[in-house]
Enzyme design. Structure first.
Site, PDB file in Angstrom:
ATOM      1  N   LYS A 152      -6.501  -0.913  11.908  1.00 39.01           N
ATOM      2  CA  LYS A 152      -5.953  -1.259  10.585  1.00 39.01           C
ATOM      3  C   LYS A 152      -4.745  -0.358  10.310  1.00 39.01           C
ATOM      4  O   LYS A 152      -3.716  -0.808   9.789  1.00 39.01           O
ATOM      5  CB  LYS A 152      -7.042  -1.079   9.517  1.00 39.01           C
ATOM      6  N   HIS A 183      -2.263  10.510   1.056  1.00 37.51           N
ATOM      7  CA  HIS A 183      -2.391   9.157   0.513  1.00 37.51           C
ATOM      8  C   HIS A 183      -2.380   9.205  -1.017  1.00 37.51           C
ATOM      9  O   HIS A 183      -1.656   8.454  -1.679  1.00 37.51           O
ATOM     10  CB  HIS A 183      -3.687   8.525   1.031  1.00 37.51           C
ATOM     11  N   ASP A 240       5.209 -14.553  11.368  1.00 35.68           N
ATOM     12  CA  ASP A 240       3.895 -15.056  10.947  1.00 35.68           C
ATOM     13  C   ASP A 240       2.846 -13.958  11.159  1.00 35.68           C
ATOM     14  O   ASP A 240       2.367 -13.753  12.271  1.00 35.68           O
ATOM     15  CB  ASP A 240       3.590 -16.313  11.785  1.00 35.68           C
ATOM     16  N   GLU A 250       0.823  -1.218   0.000  1.00 37.17           N
ATOM     17  CA  GLU A 250       0.000   0.000   0.000  1.00 37.17           C
ATOM     18  C   GLU A 250       0.854   1.264   0.000  1.00 37.17           C
ATOM     19  O   GLU A 250       1.709   1.443   0.874  1.00 37.17           O
ATOM     20  CB  GLU A 250      -0.911  -0.012   1.239  1.00 37.17           C
TER      21      GLU A 250
HETATM   22  P1  HMG Z   1       4.128  15.282   3.240  1.00 36.31           P
HETATM   23  O1  HMG Z   1       4.201  16.237   4.362  1.00 36.31           O
HETATM   24  O2  HMG Z   1       3.406  15.674   2.014  1.00 36.31           O
HETATM   25  O3  HMG Z   1       5.583  14.798   2.854  1.00 36.31           O
HETATM   26  O4  HMG Z   1       3.477  13.915   3.812  1.00 36.31           O
HETATM   27  P2  HMG Z   1       6.840  15.644   2.490  1.00 36.31           P
HETATM   28  O5  HMG Z   1       7.033  15.479   1.030  1.00 36.31           O
HETATM   29  O6  HMG Z   1       6.765  17.022   3.069  1.00 36.31           O
HETATM   30  O7  HMG Z   1       8.002  14.847   3.280  1.00 36.31           O
HETATM   31  C1  HMG Z   1       8.070  14.806   4.693  1.00 36.31           C
HETATM   32  C2  HMG Z   1       8.605  13.446   5.132  1.00 36.31           C
HETATM   33  O8  HMG Z   1       7.602  12.447   4.889  1.00 36.31           O
HETATM   34  C3  HMG Z   1       9.832  13.010   4.371  1.00 36.31           C
HETATM   35  O9  HMG Z   1      11.019  13.523   4.943  1.00 36.31           O
HETATM   36  C4  HMG Z   1       9.750  11.502   4.563  1.00 36.31           C
HETATM   37  O10 HMG Z   1      10.145  11.135   5.851  1.00 36.31           O
HETATM   38  C5  HMG Z   1       8.256  11.257   4.398  1.00 36.31           C
HETATM   39  P3  HMG Z   1      12.403  13.509   4.060  1.00 36.31           P
HETATM   40  O11 HMG Z   1      12.673  12.126   3.605  1.00 36.31           O
HETATM   41  O12 HMG Z   1      12.115  14.417   2.891  1.00 36.31           O
HETATM   42  O13 HMG Z   1      13.412  14.002   4.982  1.00 36.31           O
HETATM   43  N1  HMG Z   1       7.939  11.110   2.955  1.00 36.31           N
HETATM   44  C6  HMG Z   1       8.395  10.117   2.173  1.00 36.31           C
HETATM   45  N2  HMG Z   1       9.188   9.063   2.412  1.00 36.31           N
HETATM   46  C7  HMG Z   1       9.450   8.233   1.372  1.00 36.31           C
HETATM   47  N3  HMG Z   1       8.956   8.409   0.125  1.00 36.31           N
HETATM   48  C8  HMG Z   1       8.150   9.428  -0.141  1.00 36.31           C
HETATM   49  C9  HMG Z   1       7.849  10.345   0.880  1.00 36.31           C
HETATM   50  N4  HMG Z   1       7.089  11.438   0.939  1.00 36.31           N
HETATM   51  C10 HMG Z   1       7.164  11.882   2.198  1.00 36.31           C
HETATM   52  N5  HMG Z   1       7.663   9.571  -1.386  1.00 36.31           N
HETATM   53  C11 HMG Z   1       2.623  11.715   3.853  1.00 36.31           C
HETATM   54  C12 HMG Z   1       3.047  12.897   2.976  1.00 36.31           C
HETATM   55  C13 HMG Z   1       1.997  10.679   2.970  1.00 36.31           C
HETATM   56  C14 HMG Z   1       3.847  11.167   4.550  1.00 36.31           C
HETATM   57  C15 HMG Z   1       1.625  12.258   4.926  1.00 36.31           C
HETATM   58  O14 HMG Z   1       0.541  12.879   4.280  1.00 36.31           O
HETATM   59  C16 HMG Z   1       1.089  11.165   5.819  1.00 36.31           C
HETATM   60  O15 HMG Z   1       1.723  10.769   6.776  1.00 36.31           O
HETATM   61  N6  HMG Z   1      -0.152  10.700   5.561  1.00 36.31           N
HETATM   62  C17 HMG Z   1      -0.741   9.576   6.238  1.00 36.31           C
HETATM   63  C18 HMG Z   1      -0.720   8.427   5.293  1.00 36.31           C
HETATM   64  C19 HMG Z   1      -1.188   7.135   5.894  1.00 36.31           C
HETATM   65  O16 HMG Z   1      -1.498   7.022   7.054  1.00 36.31           O
HETATM   66  N7  HMG Z   1      -1.224   6.127   5.060  1.00 36.31           N
HETATM   67  C20 HMG Z   1      -1.645   4.827   5.432  1.00 36.31           C
HETATM   68  C21 HMG Z   1      -2.638   4.341   4.436  1.00 36.31           C
HETATM   69  S1  HMG Z   1      -4.213   4.994   4.831  1.00 36.31           S
HETATM   70  C22 HMG Z   1      -4.841   3.717   5.792  1.00 36.31           C
HETATM   71  O17 HMG Z   1      -4.821   2.620   5.368  1.00 36.31           O
HETATM   72  C23 HMG Z   1      -5.153   3.816   7.224  1.00 36.31           C
HETATM   73  C24 HMG Z   1      -6.262   4.681   7.782  1.00 36.31           C
HETATM   74  O18 HMG Z   1      -7.546   4.324   7.336  1.00 36.31           O
HETATM   75  C25 HMG Z   1      -6.135   4.445   9.253  1.00 36.31           C
HETATM   76  C26 HMG Z   1      -7.050   5.263  10.080  1.00 36.31           C
HETATM   77  O19 HMG Z   1      -8.183   5.566   9.628  1.00 36.31           O
HETATM   78  O20 HMG Z   1      -6.640   5.545  11.232  1.00 36.31           O
HETATM   79  C27 HMG Z   1      -6.012   6.103   7.423  1.00 36.31           C
END
Ligand code: HMG
Length: 438
Positions: free
Chosen positions: A280, A393, A296, A85
């Protein structure tokens, strides 16, 4: 009968693929070629993977990513994560950086006890059974000695053998409820071998136990198996800081942020529909590390969700509080994992993952996994209570959409540049691609 076959397991890999191609894939050579394209060119490596499971026809790739900058109990980690994901690894990395600037994560092992049970039927006097199980305790230990001796040298082994009366629920049903310490191994094989021996001992000793009558001697063992519910093998991971220290370029009002965050966690504590999704998010982090380290994930999933429902209602695994100006966010997770045995010494990528984690003990791995779960949960709840989840996301999902539409390198550069200024959505990306292709 088309679609049914005897002796499939005896066919070789080519024959299995050919049968599948003929039966389900219209004998398409392109599909067969694609299946084979996923074979590893190194035949020994491929054989190793073939033999992990049965009826293997090819490999199924999942990406192995890494999340750097995790400060856990004052040690730096880069955490390997296997997951399909998008945004999970980025979210974990971002949360790691955020908390590294605020003292990092603390993780503590609360306990490490594993459980197995011999389920059996006994028709007779309960007191006599109790006395019998008490009397044969040394025999259980002696009979399992050949299995436990190495584990004992490492400081583990059988901790206790307890008789449990379950006759209120099912007539004549009792258990030997056995607790174990399995040190750095997950312990499934060890526990199951001990239990099967104990079942044999139980039946054999009953046959010659003087106080039993003929019926009581006929103990009927139903099954002997470990439990993946490990409520006494729990690790706590936590972060905390003064509320004002939460301030960042994104968090302008830390008090409001902390209050909303605590409310969101509180909702997940009392509302099962939210709790499942909240957890989740935790498991996004947990499963990814469990998979990368060859553990596992089904056992972990089953055990964690049982723990989330341990008081009868499914609840959030994590908790948050604001007390005396301090924001605190923590999680307790039951994690029976190993760093020896199983895939840990077989799968080349698992070996590298464990090396990357500085060859952790099982308890250190429990701490790292719990921290990954907490970090992931923090990132998701932070997004949910501020920007909404879709912004970040979908930003990460952009590459998947571009791949789906086979975007060229030139299109990719243009689309990525465009979405630096705009919110990503599936339809917006498709629309832009269509415009570029006109
Ligand atoms: P952002 O602020 O747009 O990212 O966040 P950024 O471009 O400013 O970068 C900041 C830092 O984020 C980076 O620092 C990295 O650490 C990381 P740097 O490396 O530049 O020093 N980062 C990345 N690392 C690797 N590859 C990348 C990358 N981009 C940023 N391409 C971000 C963007 C997605 C991190 C933020 O919006 C976030 O944390 N969102 C949450 C996303 C999430 O939780 N996803 C899980 C899937 S959703 C789900 O399944 C669960 C859910 O339903 C659970 C719930 O309801 O509780 C949501």
């Amino acid at each position: 009968m088309i679609g049914s076959i005897n002796g499939f397991s005896k066919l070789n890999k080519e024959e299995k693929i050919n049968w599948i191609a003929k039966t389900y894939l219209n004998n398409q050579t392109a599909v067969v070629d694609l299946i084979k394209q996923y074979w590893n060119a190194d035949e020994d490596l491929q054989k190793l993977h073939d033999e992990f499971i049965e009826n293997t026809i090819t490999n199924f790739y999942l990406p192995l990513g890494v999340a750097p900058n995790f400060l856990i109990n004052d040690t730096w980690y880069t955490i390997p994560m296997v997951i399909e994901e998008s945004s999970v690894v980025a979210a974990a990395s971002k949360a790691a950086k955020f908390w590294a600037d605020r003292g990092g994560f603390k993780a503590t092992i609360l306990n490490t006890e594993k459980i197995g049970q011999v389920h059996f039927m006994y028709k007779g006097d309960k007191q006599k059974l109790q006395a019998f199980v008490q009397a044969i305790q040394p025999v259980f230990l002696a009979d399992t000695f050949s299995i436990t001796q190495n584990m004992q040298k490492r400081g583990g082994g059988i901790l206790a053998v307890e008789l449990r009366d379950k006759t209120q629920e099912i007539a004549d049903y009792y258990q030997l409820h056995v607790t174990f310490e399995t040190k750095d191994s997950m312990g499934a094989n060890f526990i199951n071998s001990c239990l099967e021996q104990m079942a044999t001992t139980l039946k054999r000793e009953a046959l010659s136990y003087g106080a039993f009558d003929a019926q009581e001697r006929e103990i009927d063992v139903v099954m002997s198996i470990l439990s993946n519910f490990v409520p006494n093998c729990v690790v706590r991971a936590e972060v905390s800081c003064p509320i004002e220290a939460l301030a960042s370029s994104e968090i302008k009002d830390p008090v409001l942020f902390a209050e909303k965050f605590v409310q969101a966690v509180r909702i997940a504590e009392i509302e099962p529909f939210r709790a499942v999704t909240h957890n989740k998010g935790v498991m996004n982090g947990v499963d990814a590390v469990v998979l990368a380290t060859g553990n596992d994930f089904r056992a972990i999933e089953a055990g964690v969700h049982a723990y989330a429902a341990k008081d009868g209602q499914y609840r959030s695994l994590s908790h948050a509080s604001i007390e005396n100006g301090m924001f605190r966010f923590w999680i307790d997770l039951p994690l029976a994992v190993g760093t020896v045995g199983g895939l840990t010494s077989l799968h080349p990528m698992v070996k590298i993952a464990l090396q990357m984690l500085q060859k952790p003990s099982a308890t250190q791995l429990m701490q790292i996994i719990a921290v990954a779960g907490l970090a992931q949960n923090f990132a998701a709840v932070k997004s949910l209570t501020t920007t909404g989840i879709q912004q970040g996301h979908m930003k990460m999902h952009l590459m998947n959409i571009l791949n789906q539409f086979k975007a060229t390198d030139e299109e990719r550069i243009k689309v990525v540049a465009h979405f630096e200024q705009h919110v990503v959505s599936h339809s917006a990306v498709v629309e832009l691609l269509e415009t570029l292709r006109k």
